[in-house]
Scaffold this active site. Structure first.
Site, PDB file in Angstrom:
ATOM      1  N   SER A  42      -9.706  72.398 -33.426  1.00  8.71           N
ATOM      2  CA  SER A  42      -8.852  72.226 -32.243  1.00  8.71           C
ATOM      3  C   SER A  42      -8.402  73.548 -31.629  1.00  8.71           C
ATOM      4  CB  SER A  42      -7.617  71.423 -32.691  1.00  8.71           C
ATOM      5  OG  SER A  42      -6.531  71.613 -31.832  1.00  8.71           O
ATOM      6  N   PHE A  44      -5.968  73.689 -29.456  1.00 13.59           N
ATOM      7  CA  PHE A  44      -4.509  73.598 -29.433  1.00 13.59           C
ATOM      8  C   PHE A  44      -3.927  74.087 -30.760  1.00 13.59           C
ATOM      9  CE2 PHE A  44      -0.646  71.283 -30.496  1.00 13.59           C
ATOM     10  CZ  PHE A  44       0.155  71.551 -29.397  1.00 13.59           C
ATOM     11  N   ASP A  54      -1.800  76.995 -25.502  1.00 17.88           N
ATOM     12  CA  ASP A  54      -3.214  76.599 -25.404  1.00 17.88           C
ATOM     13  C   ASP A  54      -3.647  76.675 -23.932  1.00 17.88           C
ATOM     14  OD1 ASP A  54      -5.701  75.446 -25.920  1.00 17.88           O
ATOM     15  OD2 ASP A  54      -4.907  73.393 -25.976  1.00 17.88           O
ATOM     16  N   ASP A  81     -13.985  72.473 -30.498  1.00 22.19           N
ATOM     17  CA  ASP A  81     -13.323  72.303 -29.204  1.00 22.19           C
ATOM     18  C   ASP A  81     -13.522  73.620 -28.441  1.00 22.19           C
ATOM     19  OD1 ASP A  81     -11.570  71.955 -27.111  1.00 22.19           O
ATOM     20  OD2 ASP A  81      -9.760  71.996 -28.348  1.00 22.19           O
ATOM     21  N   HIS A 186      -9.802  61.512 -22.148  1.00 23.32           N
ATOM     22  CA  HIS A 186      -8.470  61.900 -22.610  1.00 23.32           C
ATOM     23  C   HIS A 186      -7.405  61.288 -21.715  1.00 23.32           C
ATOM     24  CE1 HIS A 186      -5.893  63.881 -25.261  1.00 23.32           C
ATOM     25  NE2 HIS A 186      -5.899  65.117 -24.810  1.00 23.32           N
TER      26      HIS A 186
END
Ligand code: SPV
Ligand code: MG
Length: 290
Positions: A42, A44, A54, A81, A186
């Protein structure tokens, strides 16, 4: 079998794979022990680990280095990601080469402009690139991958950007048309309705990926009942669990003037030794240091 092949096979076999976000090899190891099917590298979580927002501040090299370290400690497939792909289609070519070599099972690339803004922030600046430009990025990723099993997952941010379901469906179809293996849709709505409605309307030509962080009511029974979702990503639970645990323990130690009261609720040091592989160190000492 390649890592991408392994993940594809798991999706076919079980219908739904579960990925846990990780920001470190230790987090990845814990996710593996907990029974997840794969790791979500990830952006983030890694940004938060570095104490950064992020918003495309972390370099590809930094992220790759962490992914390599994770890949060295777990046998699970890792989905990287890669945010917007670090630039245009030329940057995507470079990124796909590097991430595949680093041992990733695939990438998720999102249709936002570079630099991006994290998706779940309230009133974030969520600008998308033109559909044709993003199709170019997907095509570049597919043309570059060395192994056809390396997953190229296109992430549609139209719902995040408030552009509505019709635009999200239009973009998802356009990305699938140029070969995306899966579509990550998302949403930051607090209920599953938006994603469920999208999933029902989706042609089902490729499976969907969801990240139900903002709408945790979407449990695995509900996901499976839609019959369109092949992957669920728990997108930031490792870093949130770590932060909550550290805040609790650090505060208690300062308040109590010592660590006696927290001993029962933190991992024993022997557990850390186990995770670090100290048993192998001891065995190697006995074998080689005599
Ligand atoms: C991430 O984990 O970096 C993601 C998911 O991209 S989210 O933060 O929800 O956008
Ligand atoms: Mg991200």
């Amino acid at each position: 079998m390649s890592m991408g092949g392994l993940l594809r096979e798991k999706i076919v076999r079980s219908g739904l794979v579960h990925l846990m976000a990780s920001h470190s090899p230790l987090a990845a190891l814990l996710a593996e022990e907990a029974g997840f099917d794969g790791i979500w590298a990830s952006g983030f979580e890694f940004s938060a680990l570095l104490g950064l927002p992020d918003v495309s501040l972390v370099s590809m090299t930094q992220h790759l280095e962490m992914l390599r370290a994770m890949a060295a400690r777990v046998s699970l497939p890792i989905v990287a990601d890669i945010d917007t792909g670090f630039g245009n289609a030329l940057n995507v070519i470079h990124a796909v080469r590097e991430y595949e070599r680093a041992g990733a099972a695939g990438i998720v690339i999102e249709d936002k402009t570079f630099p991006k803004v994290t998706s779940l922030i309230a009133e974030g600046r969520q600008d998308l690139v033109r559909t044709a430009e993003f199709q170019g990025k997907i095509k570049a990723a597919i043309a570059t991958r060395a192994h056809p099993d390396f997953l190229v997952i296109a992430r549609v941010e139209a719902l995040i950007a408030g552009l509505g379901e019709a635009e999200a469906l239009r973009r998802a179809a356009a990305y699938t048309e140029v070969g995306a293996d899966m579509i990550l849709i998302h949403s930051k709505k607090s209920t599953p309705d938006e994603v469920e409605s999208f999933a029902r309307a989706w042609s089902g030509r490729v499976p969907l990926v969801i990240v139900p962080t903002a709408y945790p009511a979407m449990d695995e029974t509900r996901i499976r009942s839609l019959g369109k979702i092949g992957m669920v990503i728990y997108g930031n639970h490792a870093i949130r669990a770590a932060v909550a645990a550290m805040q609790d323990v650090f505060t208690a130690i300062r308040q109590d003037g010592g660590s006696a009261n927290v001993e029962g609720r933190i991992a024993p040091v022997e557990e850390i030794f186990r995770l670090q592989g100290m048993a192998a160190v001891k065995a190697n000492e006995a074998r080689f240091l005599r």
